[in-house]
Design a protein around this motif. Structure first.
Motif, short mmCIF file in Angstrom:
data_model
loop_
_atom_site.label_atom_id
_atom_site.label_comp_id
_atom_site.label_asym_id
_atom_site.label_seq_id
_atom_site.Cartn_x
_atom_site.Cartn_y
_atom_site.Cartn_z
N VAL A 173 0.84 -1.20 0.00
CA VAL A 173 0.00 0.00 0.00
C VAL A 173 0.87 1.25 0.00
N GLN A 208 3.92 1.62 -1.15
CA GLN A 208 4.55 1.82 -2.47
C GLN A 208 3.54 2.32 -3.48
N LEU A 209 2.30 1.86 -3.37
CA LEU A 209 1.28 2.27 -4.33
C LEU A 209 0.90 3.74 -4.18
N VAL A 210 0.74 4.20 -2.93
CA VAL A 210 0.27 5.57 -2.70
C VAL A 210 1.42 6.54 -2.48
N LEU A 256 -2.59 -6.44 -5.18
CA LEU A 256 -2.32 -5.00 -5.24
C LEU A 256 -1.05 -4.71 -6.04
N LEU A 257 -0.02 -5.49 -5.79
CA LEU A 257 1.24 -5.29 -6.51
C LEU A 257 1.07 -5.59 -8.00
N LEU A 306 -1.80 -5.50 -9.87
CA LEU A 306 -2.68 -4.56 -10.56
C LEU A 306 -2.07 -3.16 -10.68
N SER A 307 -1.25 -2.79 -9.70
CA SER A 307 -0.70 -1.43 -9.70
C SER A 307 0.55 -1.29 -10.54
N VAL A 364 3.45 -1.88 -9.45
CA VAL A 364 4.56 -1.53 -8.57
C VAL A 364 5.57 -2.67 -8.57
#
Length: 290
Positions: free
Chosen positions: A59, A61-63, A110-111, A113-114, A116
């Motif tokens: 999270v 790293q994504l934001v 999350l990793l 789809l993003s 990152v």
């Protein structure tokens, strides 16, 4: 140049100094957290928090926020959230398995789809002791003060709780509130040790000194002091050995702590009574919980 002579040169480097200070601070807080983990018999919590930490890192790293800070917050929230399930060790084990699975699945999704870079997230799980930052030292410093301070302040309540939850409740201990505090500390400690040894080797700083200390101490206070003392010796000696012979610090710390724990368990039992007996005998007469 001899291995020990190399230590003096390496110590001039700021990353090495930060790593040494971080390990010293960790020795005052994390082994006491290990005493909690063993006393409450909540081993699965460690594994679950490692996975929650990965989700927090993803999270972050994504934001674009600090990944370790996000891991700390995620672990603290998870620790507080599972506290109602800690009435028994069995109550936590199933919930920890569910939390572990959901956290790792959410992190990987999350990793993916993003877009990152997942290598950066997983690198934190393995740790990088020379990447310790001033902010990490602050977290470890707070744990070094808060955890032993809590044990000193509430040592009777903690001794009863770690001995028997029902007995603690009957003796007037605020069991639920104290359990929440302890689980949050355990969760934050796991996340706070990420940069030192990596979440996967955090047992070297928490659990192994506590296992040795329980063999050597006769009261909760002495177990706590033994755990801190063993943590200091293991962290300092292990770090110096890794510097002298250019070895990876994480595995050296694990092996050093494991050797101390094994040596402690080779010592014959001095007597059958333990801190559990002494603390329970000092508790007020038990009344019915119903």
């Amino acid at each position: 140049m001899s291995g020990w002579g190399q230590i003096g040169d390496l110590w001039q480097l700021v990353p090495v100094q930060r790593a040494g200070v971080g390990l010293l601070l960790a020795a005052f807080g994390l082994p006491v957290v290990g005493v909690v983990i063993v006393g409450l018999d909540i081993m699965p919590v460690r594994f679950a928090m490692m996975h929650v930490a990965l989700l927090g890192i993803a999270v972050g790293q994504l934001v674009g926020l600090d990944p370790v800070l996000c891991a700390l917050v995620a672990c603290a929230l998870a620790g507080a959230g599972v506290a109602p399930l800690a009435r028994t060790a069995e109550g936590l084990s199933g919930a920890m398995g569910l939390l572990m699975s959901l956290a790792i699945a959410a992190a990987l999704l999350l990793l993916a789809l993003s877009g990152v870079n997942a290598n950066g997230a997983f690198a934190l799980l393995w740790g990088s002791i020379l990447a310790v930052r001033p902010a990490d030292l602050v977290v470890l410093g707070v744990l070094a003060v808060a955890v032993p301070g809590l044990f000193l302040w509430r040592r009777r309540d903690l001794a009863l709780l770690l001995h028997d939850r029902e007995l603690a409740w009957c003796s007037g201990v605020a069991v639920q509130r104290l359990t929440v505090v302890l689980l949050v500390l355990v969760a934050v400690a796991v996340a706070g040790a990420i940069r030192l040894t990596g979440a996967l080797l955090v047992d070297a700083l928490t659990l192994l000194p506590a296992l040795a200390a329980r063999r050597l101490g006769r009261s909760l206070v002495s177990i706590t002091l033994w755990a801190i003392g063993i943590g200091v010796v293991v962290n300092v000696v292990g770090f110096l050995i890794s510097l002298a012979w250019d070895l990876p610090p994480g595995p050296v710390l694990v092996l050093a702590a494991g050797a101390v724990a094994l040596a402690a368990h080779l010592i014959p039992e001095r007597r059958t009574s333990s801190w559990r007996t002494s603390e329970s005998s000092s508790a007020p007469s038990r009344r019915s919980p119903h």
